[in-house]
Design a protein around this motif. Structure first.
Motif, PDB file in Angstrom:
ATOM      1  N   HIS A   4       3.132  20.441  -1.613  1.00  0.00           N
ATOM      2  CA  HIS A   4       3.075  19.018  -1.552  1.00  0.00           C
ATOM      3  C   HIS A   4       3.395  18.453  -2.895  1.00  0.00           C
ATOM      4  CE1 HIS A   4      -1.161  19.961  -2.834  1.00  0.00           C
ATOM      5  NE2 HIS A   4      -0.907  18.814  -3.621  1.00  0.00           N
ATOM      6  N   ASP A   5       3.713  17.210  -2.931  1.00  0.00           N
ATOM      7  CA  ASP A   5       4.051  16.383  -4.179  1.00  0.00           C
ATOM      8  C   ASP A   5       3.293  15.220  -4.241  1.00  0.00           C
ATOM      9  OD1 ASP A   5       6.140  18.101  -5.488  1.00  0.00           O
ATOM     10  OD2 ASP A   5       7.722  17.439  -3.927  1.00  0.00           O
ATOM     11  N   ARG A   6       2.784  14.817  -5.253  1.00  0.00           N
ATOM     12  CA  ARG A   6       2.117  13.604  -5.389  1.00  0.00           C
ATOM     13  C   ARG A   6       2.612  12.671  -5.948  1.00  0.00           C
ATOM     14  NH1 ARG A   6      -3.511  14.664  -4.187  1.00  0.00           N
ATOM     15  NH2 ARG A   6      -3.535  16.872  -3.537  1.00  0.00           N
ATOM     16  N   PHE A   7       2.889  11.350  -5.584  1.00  0.00           N
ATOM     17  CA  PHE A   7       3.698  10.237  -6.062  1.00  0.00           C
ATOM     18  C   PHE A   7       2.716   9.312  -6.534  1.00  0.00           C
ATOM     19  CE2 PHE A   7       6.638  12.429  -3.287  1.00  0.00           C
ATOM     20  CZ  PHE A   7       7.794  12.161  -3.883  1.00  0.00           C
ATOM     21  N   GLY A  18      -6.830   5.922  -9.178  1.00  0.00           N
ATOM     22  CA  GLY A  18      -7.522   7.124  -8.674  1.00  0.00           C
ATOM     23  C   GLY A  18      -7.237   7.539  -7.364  1.00  0.00           C
ATOM     24  N   TYR A  19      -5.738   7.235  -6.984  1.00  0.00           N
ATOM     25  CA  TYR A  19      -4.952   7.850  -5.679  1.00  0.00           C
ATOM     26  C   TYR A  19      -3.710   7.852  -5.932  1.00  0.00           C
ATOM     27  CZ  TYR A  19      -3.976   2.848  -4.734  1.00  0.00           C
ATOM     28  OH  TYR A  19      -3.573   1.656  -4.722  1.00  0.00           O
ATOM     29  N   ALA A  20      -3.142   8.743  -5.317  1.00  0.00           N
ATOM     30  CA  ALA A  20      -1.487   8.656  -5.226  1.00  0.00           C
ATOM     31  C   ALA A  20      -0.982   7.677  -4.216  1.00  0.00           C
ATOM     32  CB  ALA A  20      -1.124  10.101  -4.937  1.00  0.00           C
ATOM     33  N   HIS A  21       0.231   7.236  -4.255  1.00  0.00           N
ATOM     34  CA  HIS A  21       0.732   6.314  -3.524  1.00  0.00           C
ATOM     35  C   HIS A  21       1.329   6.813  -2.134  1.00  0.00           C
ATOM     36  CE1 HIS A  21       0.472   2.385  -5.408  1.00  0.00           C
ATOM     37  NE2 HIS A  21       1.103   3.097  -6.754  1.00  0.00           N
ATOM     38  N   ALA A  22       1.363   8.243  -2.417  1.00  0.00           N
ATOM     39  CA  ALA A  22       1.926   9.148  -1.200  1.00  0.00           C
ATOM     40  C   ALA A  22       1.851  10.359  -1.608  1.00  0.00           C
ATOM     41  CB  ALA A  22       3.535   8.713  -0.891  1.00  0.00           C
ATOM     42  N   ILE A  23       1.686  11.335  -0.632  1.00  0.00           N
ATOM     43  CA  ILE A  23       1.712  12.715  -0.701  1.00  0.00           C
ATOM     44  C   ILE A  23       2.430  13.455   0.224  1.00  0.00           C
ATOM     45  CG2 ILE A  23       0.189  14.763  -0.511  1.00  0.00           C
ATOM     46  CD1 ILE A  23      -2.218  13.202  -1.688  1.00  0.00           C
ATOM     47  N   ALA A  30       5.114  12.791   4.753  1.00  0.00           N
ATOM     48  CA  ALA A  30       4.360  12.076   3.476  1.00  0.00           C
ATOM     49  C   ALA A  30       3.211  11.200   4.239  1.00  0.00           C
ATOM     50  CB  ALA A  30       5.359  11.211   2.674  1.00  0.00           C
ATOM     51  N   PHE A  31       2.204  11.131   3.409  1.00  0.00           N
ATOM     52  CA  PHE A  31       1.151  10.197   3.687  1.00  0.00           C
ATOM     53  C   PHE A  31       1.000   9.316   2.887  1.00  0.00           C
ATOM     54  CE2 PHE A  31       0.388  14.359   5.793  1.00  0.00           C
ATOM     55  CZ  PHE A  31      -0.023  14.108   7.083  1.00  0.00           C
ATOM     56  N   VAL A  32       1.239   7.913   3.215  1.00  0.00           N
ATOM     57  CA  VAL A  32       1.434   6.778   1.880  1.00  0.00           C
ATOM     58  C   VAL A  32       0.198   6.346   2.176  1.00  0.00           C
ATOM     59  CG1 VAL A  32       2.751   4.685   1.430  1.00  0.00           C
ATOM     60  CG2 VAL A  32       3.826   6.936   2.272  1.00  0.00           C
ATOM     61  N   SER A  33      -0.550   6.063   0.976  1.00  0.00           N
ATOM     62  CA  SER A  33      -1.617   5.188   0.648  1.00  0.00           C
ATOM     63  C   SER A  33      -1.612   4.117   1.146  1.00  0.00           C
ATOM     64  CB  SER A  33      -2.248   5.424  -0.583  1.00  0.00           C
ATOM     65  OG  SER A  33      -2.566   6.470  -1.134  1.00  0.00           O
ATOM     66  N   PHE A 124      -8.259 -10.074  -0.437  1.00  0.00           N
ATOM     67  CA  PHE A 124      -7.250  -9.115   0.549  1.00  0.00           C
ATOM     68  C   PHE A 124      -7.308  -9.557   1.836  1.00  0.00           C
ATOM     69  CE2 PHE A 124      -6.946  -7.155  -3.671  1.00  0.00           C
ATOM     70  CZ  PHE A 124      -5.670  -7.308  -3.911  1.00  0.00           C
ATOM     71  N   LEU A 125      -6.260  -9.681   2.776  1.00  0.00           N
ATOM     72  CA  LEU A 125      -6.364  -9.804   4.348  1.00  0.00           C
ATOM     73  C   LEU A 125      -5.905  -8.892   5.018  1.00  0.00           C
ATOM     74  CD1 LEU A 125      -5.282 -13.608   4.322  1.00  0.00           C
ATOM     75  CD2 LEU A 125      -7.477 -12.837   4.035  1.00  0.00           C
ATOM     76  N   VAL A 126      -5.194  -7.781   4.243  1.00  0.00           N
ATOM     77  CA  VAL A 126      -4.258  -6.902   4.951  1.00  0.00           C
ATOM     78  C   VAL A 126      -4.146  -5.678   4.218  1.00  0.00           C
ATOM     79  CG1 VAL A 126      -1.971  -7.693   4.511  1.00  0.00           C
ATOM     80  CG2 VAL A 126      -2.309  -6.259   6.505  1.00  0.00           C
ATOM     81  N   GLU A 127      -4.157  -4.369   4.862  1.00  0.00           N
ATOM     82  CA  GLU A 127      -3.626  -3.159   4.005  1.00  0.00           C
ATOM     83  C   GLU A 127      -2.804  -2.351   5.042  1.00  0.00           C
ATOM     84  OE1 GLU A 127      -5.885   0.562   1.947  1.00  0.00           O
ATOM     85  OE2 GLU A 127      -6.857  -1.357   1.888  1.00  0.00           O
ATOM     86  N   VAL A 128      -1.912  -1.594   4.726  1.00  0.00           N
ATOM     87  CA  VAL A 128      -1.061  -0.767   5.643  1.00  0.00           C
ATOM     88  C   VAL A 128      -0.746   0.403   4.974  1.00  0.00           C
ATOM     89  CG1 VAL A 128       1.232  -2.144   4.929  1.00  0.00           C
ATOM     90  CG2 VAL A 128       0.869  -0.867   7.298  1.00  0.00           C
ATOM     91  N   GLU A 129      -1.043   1.349   5.686  1.00  0.00           N
ATOM     92  CA  GLU A 129      -0.583   2.817   5.319  1.00  0.00           C
ATOM     93  C   GLU A 129       0.397   3.367   6.407  1.00  0.00           C
ATOM     94  OE1 GLU A 129      -4.765   4.609   5.242  1.00  0.00           O
ATOM     95  OE2 GLU A 129      -4.492   5.228   7.473  1.00  0.00           O
ATOM     96  N   ALA A 130       0.939   4.409   5.895  1.00  0.00           N
ATOM     97  CA  ALA A 130       2.036   4.972   6.750  1.00  0.00           C
ATOM     98  C   ALA A 130       1.961   6.543   6.597  1.00  0.00           C
ATOM     99  CB  ALA A 130       3.537   4.634   6.121  1.00  0.00           C
ATOM    100  N   VAL A 131       2.581   7.087   7.709  1.00  0.00           N
ATOM    101  CA  VAL A 131       2.845   8.708   7.853  1.00  0.00           C
ATOM    102  C   VAL A 131       4.275   8.563   7.892  1.00  0.00           C
ATOM    103  CG1 VAL A 131       2.455  10.934   9.086  1.00  0.00           C
ATOM    104  CG2 VAL A 131       0.592   9.443   8.777  1.00  0.00           C
TER     105      VAL A 131
END
Length: 136
Positions: A4-7, A18-23, A30-33, A124-131
């Motif tokens: 894996h790569d960590r962005f 303390g976290y990667a934006h994506a892995i 890729a799993f995007v924070s 903050f009213l919204v957070e969105v993560e992605a695969v």
């Protein structure tokens, strides 16, 4: 050799604390924070406005996608966290404006939406993560 790569540093997105934006996993997924409504300097965008916050969170997510060499058609799953679903039409309008044009005939990605008591800061009213399924 890691599979894996960590962005952790993405242009035009505030650094994660303390976290990667994506892995990427095995080079294909890729799993995007979760992305929130902050600009590149970490300042809140759209106080009290779910539509404006959704726009900034999706802009940040899109910047991460581009860093991965991907775009909206490669997103296979979105997970949304909102503090109040009563303004869901505002979120959907921005989502459709920013994502739909690049999908063409493809349907929207799989999606889950969860109402939460609060996010990590009350403004903050919204957070969105992605695969994301990356091209080979």
């Amino acid at each position: 050799m890691p599979i894996h790569d960590r962005f952790t540093s993405v242009p035009n997105v505030a650094p994660g604390n303390g976290y990667a934006h994506a892995i990427t996993a095995s080079g294909r997924l890729a799993f995007v924070s979760g992305q929130i409504a902050v600009d590149a300097d970490g300042a809140l965008v759209g106080a009290g406005d779910l539509g404006a916050q959704t726009r900034q969170a999706l802009t940040n997510l899109h910047n991460v996608l581009r860093e991965l060499g991907a775009d909206w058609p490669e997103v296979v799953k979105l997970t949304w966290f909102v503090t109040d679903v009563s303004d869901l039409p505002a979120l959907r309008a921005v989502r459709d404006e920013l994502i739909r044009p690049s999908l063409g005939e493809l349907p929207n990605p799989a999606s889950s939406l969860v109402q939460v008591a609060s996010l990590f800061r009350p403004e903050f009213l919204v957070e969105v993560e992605a695969v994301v399924a990356l091209s080979e």
